[in-house]
Design a protein around this motif. Structure first.
Motif, short mmCIF file in Angstrom:
data_model
loop_
_atom_site.label_atom_id
_atom_site.label_comp_id
_atom_site.label_asym_id
_atom_site.label_seq_id
_atom_site.Cartn_x
_atom_site.Cartn_y
_atom_site.Cartn_z
N THR A 161 -7.01 7.37 4.07
CA THR A 161 -7.15 7.25 5.30
C THR A 161 -7.76 8.53 6.06
OG1 THR A 161 -6.00 6.26 7.03
CG2 THR A 161 -4.84 7.82 5.89
N VAL A 190 -8.03 2.05 5.96
CA VAL A 190 -7.37 2.36 4.82
C VAL A 190 -8.36 2.01 3.61
CG1 VAL A 190 -5.67 1.83 3.09
CG2 VAL A 190 -5.09 1.88 5.34
N SER A 211 -0.74 3.97 8.63
CA SER A 211 -1.86 4.05 7.87
C SER A 211 -1.35 4.77 6.53
CB SER A 211 -3.14 4.71 8.24
OG SER A 211 -2.83 6.40 8.56
#
Length: 286
Positions: A161, A190, A211
């Motif tokens: 991420t 992601v 995330s």
């Protein structure tokens, strides 16, 4: 017969691992506002500070003259060579070094010269190199190590991420509209590296913590058992607290004890930016 393991600075291995396994590193180069630097000589915290300040970063392949000298020296010393390279889906590095190796193999017909396109990046490439070095340490031959890498490289999962979509936009990974909209809405992508070695966005979540948790959720879905026995690598773009947070999640959820954390190198970091977070492990699929 002894053989040398050669990889790229994009594997993001720590100096301790490089020294422990006597690995040979081909440094990819990058420029900051026109001045060339090499990744392994760089203060990485300072590098990411320069990125935050808006310095222009460009990257290039390893110096082929220097690479030739390193590889030729290994072959001339009587060692076989296994090159474990940066994904051909993300860089021209593998193709350039593979051509060089083919030329050197002709010049040293008594040596075994093998190359593996890991289709991997950052410490995903590095984790494959780590497994190769462990196998060599345990007595595996160069061919056995190459065959294991080819059989298992698509089981090396990469989950990434980033904190700032504008760096992905500058690197051509997302559109300007997506980057601006994501920034305004605090959307974090992601992503993973797919079977062709490309960095692919797979989902979007709102907020940094979500995330980071999503990386570990994907590990739970695909990691091969027993997960607790795995060695897990984590790389970061100058966000050590987030890396330690992800490491703690992995330890708590799976009982993993062997985790290595290191910086994302400048060549990859130039495209992903400060705040990049990545998690690497063996899985049923990428």
């Amino acid at each position: 017969m002894a053989f040398a393991i050669v990889t790229d600075s994009s594997s993001n291995l720590t100096e301790e691992v490089i020294d422990q396994f006597d690995l040979h590193i081909l440094p990819l180069a990058f420029m900051v506002d026109g001045d060339y630097l090499k990744g392994q000589k760089t203060d990485l915290k300072q590098f990411y500070t320069m990125m935050r300040e808006g310095k222009v970063i460009t990257t290039s392949l390893p110096n082929l003259k220097d690479s030739r000298e390193l590889l030729k020296g290994l072959l001339a010393s009587g060692q076989d060579v296994l090159y474990i390279g940066f994904s051909s889906g993300l860089s021209g590095t593998y193709q350039a070094i593979d051509l060089l190796l083919a030329e050197l193999a002709d010049a040293y017909p008594d040596r075994t010269v093998l190359a593996v396109d890991t289709l991997a990046a950052s410490m995903g490439e590095g984790l494959l190199v780590w497994y190769a070095a462990k196998m060599r340490e345990e007595g595996a031959s160069i061919t056995e190590v190459r065959d294991w890498l080819e059989a298992n490289k698509l089981h090396l999962a990469h989950w990434f991420t980033v904190d700032d979509l504008m760096f992905l936009f500058r690197g051509g990974r997302v559109s300007r509209t997506s980057a601006w909209a994501g920034t305004l809405l605090n959307i974090k992508p992601v992503m993973h590296v797919d079977d062709e070695g490309h960095l692919i966005p797979l989902e979007k979540v709102r907020g940094r913590k979500k995330s980071l948790k999503a990386l570990v959720d994907h590990m739970e879905q695909t990691a091969t058992s027993p997960v607790a026995d795995q060695t897990v690598f984590i790389s970061h773009g100058d966000c050590i607290e987030d890396a330690e947070y992800v490491a703690d999640l992995v330890k708590e959820r799976f009982g993993v004890t062997d985790i290595l954390i290191n910086y994302v190198d400048p060549v990859i970091g130039a495209h992903s930016g400060p705040g990049t977070m990545a998690l690497f492990f063996l899985a049923s699929e990428r």
